[in-house]
Design a protein around this motif. Structure first.
Motif, PDB file in Angstrom:
ATOM      1  N   UNK A 364       0.820  -1.078   0.073  1.00 57.36           N
ATOM      2  CA  UNK A 364       0.012   0.064  -0.008  1.00 57.36           C
ATOM      3  C   UNK A 364       0.692   1.368  -0.092  1.00 57.36           C
ATOM      4  N   UNK A 365       0.773   2.238  -1.091  1.00 59.96           N
ATOM      5  CA  UNK A 365       1.541   3.279  -1.047  1.00 59.96           C
ATOM      6  C   UNK A 365       1.093   4.338  -0.253  1.00 59.96           C
ATOM      7  N   UNK A 366       2.006   5.278   0.325  1.00 55.68           N
ATOM      8  CA  UNK A 366       1.893   6.189   1.465  1.00 55.68           C
ATOM      9  C   UNK A 366       0.730   7.003   1.021  1.00 55.68           C
ATOM     10  N   UNK A 367       0.626   7.511  -0.256  1.00 54.47           N
ATOM     11  CA  UNK A 367      -0.503   8.319  -0.513  1.00 54.47           C
ATOM     12  C   UNK A 367      -2.042   7.870  -0.272  1.00 54.47           C
ATOM     13  N   UNK A 368      -2.025   6.635   0.025  1.00 52.22           N
ATOM     14  CA  UNK A 368      -3.269   5.955   0.348  1.00 52.22           C
ATOM     15  C   UNK A 368      -3.259   5.842   1.973  1.00 52.22           C
ATOM     16  N   UNK A 369      -2.219   4.990   2.200  1.00 51.67           N
ATOM     17  CA  UNK A 369      -2.209   4.322   3.415  1.00 51.67           C
ATOM     18  C   UNK A 369      -1.641   5.078   4.478  1.00 51.67           C
ATOM     19  N   UNK A 370      -1.236   6.323   4.180  1.00 52.57           N
ATOM     20  CA  UNK A 370      -0.955   7.442   5.298  1.00 52.57           C
ATOM     21  C   UNK A 370      -1.868   8.636   5.376  1.00 52.57           C
ATOM     22  N   UNK A 371      -2.781   8.636   4.461  1.00 53.18           N
ATOM     23  CA  UNK A 371      -3.722   9.821   4.395  1.00 53.18           C
ATOM     24  C   UNK A 371      -4.466  10.144   5.637  1.00 53.18           C
ATOM     25  N   UNK A 372      -4.502   9.235   6.640  1.00 52.69           N
ATOM     26  CA  UNK A 372      -5.232   9.460   7.938  1.00 52.69           C
ATOM     27  C   UNK A 372      -4.939  10.950   8.507  1.00 52.69           C
ATOM     28  N   UNK A 388     -17.028  24.089  16.492  1.00 45.95           N
ATOM     29  CA  UNK A 388     -17.406  22.715  17.198  1.00 45.95           C
ATOM     30  C   UNK A 388     -16.105  22.237  17.694  1.00 45.95           C
ATOM     31  N   UNK A 389     -16.491  20.927  18.492  1.00 46.68           N
ATOM     32  CA  UNK A 389     -15.370  20.404  18.915  1.00 46.68           C
ATOM     33  C   UNK A 389     -15.816  19.075  19.213  1.00 46.68           C
ATOM     34  N   UNK A 390     -15.392  17.863  18.548  1.00 47.26           N
ATOM     35  CA  UNK A 390     -15.963  16.596  18.476  1.00 47.26           C
ATOM     36  C   UNK A 390     -15.233  15.752  19.586  1.00 47.26           C
ATOM     37  N   UNK A 391     -15.778  14.577  19.783  1.00 44.44           N
ATOM     38  CA  UNK A 391     -15.260  13.784  20.966  1.00 44.44           C
ATOM     39  C   UNK A 391     -13.952  12.954  20.233  1.00 44.44           C
ATOM     40  N   UNK A 392     -13.058  12.511  21.070  1.00 44.57           N
ATOM     41  CA  UNK A 392     -12.282  11.413  20.455  1.00 44.57           C
ATOM     42  C   UNK A 392     -12.800  10.208  19.461  1.00 44.57           C
ATOM     43  N   UNK A 393     -13.805   9.643  20.113  1.00 38.71           N
ATOM     44  CA  UNK A 393     -14.550   8.543  19.699  1.00 38.71           C
ATOM     45  C   UNK A 393     -15.161   9.046  18.375  1.00 38.71           C
ATOM     46  N   UNK A 394     -15.847  10.086  18.279  1.00 38.78           N
ATOM     47  CA  UNK A 394     -16.502  10.518  16.839  1.00 38.78           C
ATOM     48  C   UNK A 394     -15.361  10.748  15.790  1.00 38.78           C
ATOM     49  N   UNK A 395     -14.234  11.272  16.415  1.00 38.48           N
ATOM     50  CA  UNK A 395     -13.408  11.791  15.270  1.00 38.48           C
ATOM     51  C   UNK A 395     -12.519  10.373  14.873  1.00 38.48           C
ATOM     52  N   UNK A 396     -12.357   9.437  15.765  1.00 39.77           N
ATOM     53  CA  UNK A 396     -11.709   8.265  15.307  1.00 39.77           C
ATOM     54  C   UNK A 396     -12.496   7.415  14.249  1.00 39.77           C
ATOM     55  N   UNK A 397     -13.934   7.448  14.639  1.00 39.28           N
ATOM     56  CA  UNK A 397     -15.042   6.746  13.804  1.00 39.28           C
ATOM     57  C   UNK A 397     -14.917   7.490  12.265  1.00 39.28           C
ATOM     58  N   UNK A 398     -15.088   8.948  12.277  1.00 38.51           N
ATOM     59  CA  UNK A 398     -14.802   9.326  11.074  1.00 38.51           C
ATOM     60  C   UNK A 398     -13.716   9.192  10.253  1.00 38.51           C
ATOM     61  N   UNK A 399     -12.446   9.164  10.932  1.00 42.30           N
ATOM     62  CA  UNK A 399     -11.260   8.749  10.350  1.00 42.30           C
ATOM     63  C   UNK A 399     -11.155   7.453   9.879  1.00 42.30           C
ATOM     64  N   UNK A 400     -11.853   6.465  10.516  1.00 42.13           N
ATOM     65  CA  UNK A 400     -11.810   4.790  10.199  1.00 42.13           C
ATOM     66  C   UNK A 400     -12.734   4.943   8.735  1.00 42.13           C
ATOM     67  N   UNK A 401     -13.745   5.792   8.722  1.00 34.97           N
ATOM     68  CA  UNK A 401     -14.529   5.638   7.563  1.00 34.97           C
ATOM     69  C   UNK A 401     -14.176   6.087   6.305  1.00 34.97           C
ATOM     70  N   UNK A 402     -13.342   7.168   6.730  1.00 33.50           N
ATOM     71  CA  UNK A 402     -12.350   7.597   5.583  1.00 33.50           C
ATOM     72  C   UNK A 402     -11.245   6.509   4.870  1.00 33.50           C
TER      73      UNK A 402
END
Length: 445
Positions: A364-372, A388-402
């Motif tokens: 997996x190249x960096x342009x995909x795998x390290x885009x988080x 606004x300010x989101x919770x850690x859990x909400x932000x991590x879930x959005x990160x995982x979705x992305x």
């Protein structure tokens, strides 16, 4: 590479002499685009390749600063605003002695496609300086950052260009940079820079994002063949933010990180690297990784040699560009590694990438795998825009979705173009198409 693309590449080399990292990044993308040009000849007619390989703007400036003894030093600052058809330029600032225009251009070029893969409205850019923060006092770093931002401030803005951190630029540096921007403009424009502290506009999970994202992407790769991290031995190069939080997420998913590194060498701990000890050593005491082995009887430190000699199931290069060469790739292949996901920007040489792919190692190249990291920076921009300010859990879930979405785009695009499982082609083509289609829509500008 087709003759037309080869000609375009030779033009890039001729017009950008000596910028070997930039040449490498361009070649890696162009080598994937032959099938696209056959299907979409209008891209050739409209000159998309030369236009996408030429930055919109290259800004180079002098940075004068004074050390604690009163001596004046001069460094060089850069900001390359590469492509903004999808949104404001977005990319980090790197403070390191190795920085020169070619490094910044390679990083900015990669950033175009990385940002496009996130599906978020951000363009590609990058910046930095050849300033070395190591060994400098907080006051010296503050004076440098203030001088750097004085020169940069007229070129950035939340709808223009949004810098962030990279190597040598962490929360301390972001604070000094943002403070100087606020003083100069008289505005609390929180969306002008990301990586901010949580009490003044930062996003939870930003520190963890690149490492977490790399592991999320690798986990999706494993799922395609019915596997998981459970029971897997993992080697992670580096020991900065990306490596530390890749270690944390691997642990959470059931894997064991057996080796990590820094510029002085690497440690091996078959029982698993202890997360809390590494965090204390690197994030609080800013020590050398050899100290981990001094304090742990189960670990050994190797000053010479290569971390890629350590047997593993999964390798995550998370340090810097071109750290994994053909010899290192050969060792990984020989020792049975089955998956490599890049947590750093272009950490594998072209020869290493070819060897791994030829051996059937999932790559997996960096342009995909390290885009988080940049994805969570864009989430920080969203929070700033909405106050606004989101919770850690909400932000991590959005990160995982992305990250799951990026994996799907890469996998499906590779399948569509007749190369199932080829994440390099999938990432390059998927990112390129999103940018190229927008460029076509905008006309010749």
């Amino acid at each position: 590479m087709t003759p037309t693309l080869q000609e375009e590449f030779e033009t890039v080399v001729r017009r950008n002499p000596g910028e070997v990292e930039f040449h490498q990044a361009v070649r890696e993308v162009l080598e994937s685009l032959g099938p696209v040009m056959e299907r979409r000849p209008e891209f050739v007619e409209m000159g998309i390749i030369p236009r996408i390989c030429e930055p919109n703007r290259q800004i180079i400036f002098k940075v004068n600063w004074q050390d604690d003894a009163g001596r004046v030093h001069t460094n060089r600052g850069f900001r390359v605003q590469f492509n903004s058809v999808l949104g404001p330029y977005k990319g980090g600032l790197r403070f390191h002695p190795s920085v020169y225009l070619g490094i910044i251009k390679f990083l900015g070029f990669e950033q175009i496609f990385k940002n496009a893969l996130t599906g978020m409205p951000i363009g590609g850019g990058k910046g930095g300086s050849d300033f070395d923060p190591k060994g400098k006092s907080d006051n010296e770093i503050m004076r440098f950052c203030q001088s750097f931002m004085t020169e940069l401030s007229g070129h950035i803005g939340h709808d223009i260009d949004v810098p962030a951190g990279d190597i040598g630029v962490g929360g301390r540096e972001i604070g000094y940079l943002f403070g100087q921007y606020k003083k100069m403009t008289g505005r609390y424009e929180s969306g002008v820079i990301t990586g901010k502290g949580l009490t003044w506009g930062g996003s939870r999970a930003r520190t963890e994002a690149t490492g977490y994202g790399t592991v999320f992407f690798a986990d999706e790769m494993l799922k395609l063949s019915g596997e998981s991290f459970d029971g897997k031995k993992v080697v992670v190069s580096g020991s900065g933010n990306v490596a530390i939080y890749a270690l944390e997420k691997v642990n959470q998913l059931g894997g064991t990180v057996v080796a990590m590194s820094d510029s002085g060498g690497y440690i091996v701990d078959e029982s698993g690297i202890d997360l809390e000890q590494i965090q204390d050593l690197k994030e609080i005491r800013r020590g050398r990784i050899s100290e981990y082995a001094d304090a742990n009887g189960s670990a050994r430190f190797v000053a010479d040699g290569s971390i890629w000699d350590v047997p593993c199931d999964i390798a995550l290069p998370c340090a810097t560009q071109n750290e994994l060469d053909e010899t290192g790739a050969g060792s990984l292949i020989k020792n049975g590694c089955t998956l490599v996901a890049e947590g750093a920007n272009m950490p594998s040489t072209p020869e290493a990438t070819r060897a791994l792919r030829a051996a059937g190692v999932r790559f997996a190249p960096g342009k995909a795998a390290n885009a988080g990291g940049v994805a969570t920076s864009a989430l920080e921009m969203q929070q700033n825009a909405s106050r606004d300010s989101w919770s850690f859990e909400h932000t991590e879930e959005r990160l995982k979705e992305i990250m799951v979405g990026i994996h799907s785009r890469c996998s499906e695009t590779a399948e569509e173009y007749g190369a199932p499982g080829d994440y390099v082609l999938g990432a390059n083509v998927a990112g390129f198409l999103r940018v190229a289609d927008a460029m076509m829509a905008f006309g010749v500008i």
